[in-house]
Design a protein around this motif. Sequence first.
Motif, short mmCIF file in Angstrom:
data_model
loop_
_atom_site.label_atom_id
_atom_site.label_comp_id
_atom_site.label_asym_id
_atom_site.label_seq_id
_atom_site.Cartn_x
_atom_site.Cartn_y
_atom_site.Cartn_z
N ASP A 110 -13.23 14.12 33.97
CA ASP A 110 -12.42 13.68 35.11
C ASP A 110 -10.92 13.71 34.80
O ASP A 110 -10.17 12.80 35.18
N ILE A 111 -10.49 14.76 34.11
CA ILE A 111 -9.07 14.92 33.84
C ILE A 111 -8.40 15.59 35.05
O ILE A 111 -8.90 16.60 35.55
N ASN A 112 -7.31 15.05 35.50
CA ASN A 112 -6.58 15.60 36.64
C ASN A 112 -5.83 16.86 36.20
O ASN A 112 -4.86 16.80 35.45
N LEU A 113 -6.28 18.01 36.68
CA LEU A 113 -5.69 19.28 36.30
C LEU A 113 -4.76 19.84 37.37
O LEU A 113 -4.21 20.94 37.20
N HIS A 114 -4.55 19.10 38.46
CA HIS A 114 -3.77 19.61 39.58
C HIS A 114 -2.31 19.20 39.47
O HIS A 114 -1.71 18.70 40.42
N LYS A 115 -1.73 19.43 38.32
CA LYS A 115 -0.31 19.16 38.12
C LYS A 115 0.14 19.96 36.90
O LYS A 115 -0.66 20.40 36.09
N SER A 116 1.43 20.19 36.82
CA SER A 116 1.98 20.89 35.65
C SER A 116 3.36 20.33 35.35
O SER A 116 4.21 20.26 36.25
N PRO A 117 3.59 19.85 34.13
CA PRO A 117 2.62 19.91 33.04
C PRO A 117 1.55 18.84 33.18
O PRO A 117 1.76 17.81 33.81
N ILE A 118 0.38 19.15 32.62
CA ILE A 118 -0.71 18.18 32.54
C ILE A 118 -0.46 17.32 31.31
O ILE A 118 -0.29 17.83 30.21
N LYS A 119 -0.43 16.03 31.50
CA LYS A 119 -0.19 15.12 30.38
C LYS A 119 -1.39 14.22 30.18
O LYS A 119 -1.84 13.56 31.12
N ILE A 120 -1.93 14.22 28.97
CA ILE A 120 -3.04 13.33 28.64
C ILE A 120 -2.73 12.59 27.35
O ILE A 120 -1.87 13.00 26.57
N THR A 121 -3.45 11.50 27.15
CA THR A 121 -3.36 10.75 25.90
C THR A 121 -4.74 10.76 25.25
O THR A 121 -5.73 10.41 25.89
N LEU A 122 -4.78 11.19 24.00
CA LEU A 122 -6.03 11.33 23.26
C LEU A 122 -6.15 10.19 22.25
O LEU A 122 -5.28 10.00 21.41
#
Length: 310
Positions: free
Chosen positions: A97-109
């Motif tokens: 469920d990672i939101n991929l509809h943006k750029s840049p995509i920012k996640i925290t791991l």
Amino acid sequence: MNKREINFTKGHMGGNEIILVYGRDIQSNLSPEEAISVLNPPHIRGDQIGLLFSSEKTDLGVTILDRSYEDYLDMCGGLTQVLGHALVETNLGPYFDINLHKSPIKITLETNLGNIPIKISVKDKRIARVETGMAQFVQHSYKLGVEKLSLNGMPATRAGDFLVVEAKELENAFPEVRLDDLDQKAINALQSAQKQFDKLGVMSKDNADFAVYDRRSKTCDGRLIFPHQVSTGHIEPACGTGTVAVGIAMVHNNQVEESSELEFEAGGEPDGIGGPERTRLRLSIEKGDIVDAYFSHSLVEILASGNLWI
């Protein structure tokens, strides 16, 4: 004996091969011994394996195991680069469920080392760059210790878990060795350096994090190779944590004096130092220490995705 079917994605960062596995309760269903077996023949094979899980604290979590250590790793930079591509290019992003509809995509791991920021830049529906924040790894390295060493008279640097050696120092100590070609003489010299490092007793276990850099590049700030365990043939042509360790060593040895972006030759075949690809390392330096770092690699590819059996 019944075998289990497990989801996997395999990719590489400049030849550093990463396997990502995921599924329901993957951490409890897959023992460390089983996970490491995936890295070795006759299985899928790779350098590191990441057990992905849904995290309550961040966007995604991972537990990492390494084939040389045969144990857990706190952090793996190559894994974060492959993960960035896998989230966009495979079903991994929707699965978590990672939101991929943006750029840049920012996640925290979430990792054993702490929370790692990853920025995925997408242009024309293609990944242009994955950038990994390495501040947690820098802090971890300084906490473990950064110091100059002498390996039978050869200058070297300990940067946290890493043994870091400058190529010219190795070649001065072993005059018949040239790291452009990792022949048997070069392999023996690298093994000798690791053995001397282990004899110093500054680490709790034998060295399996080894970075060699050469500042005599005609096109970049240096050339890199990572002979983590040459005795077993585990030589990586690219390594994220290793690149940061080189940056720490260079700053400690007054070879980088102010905040800057460094570019290194790396990747390709692990048959000599450097390579056709580029690793970028962006450093923020205050009072002679690194306070923040980001790295990215020019070539990251997904190789396979499907099911493996254990």
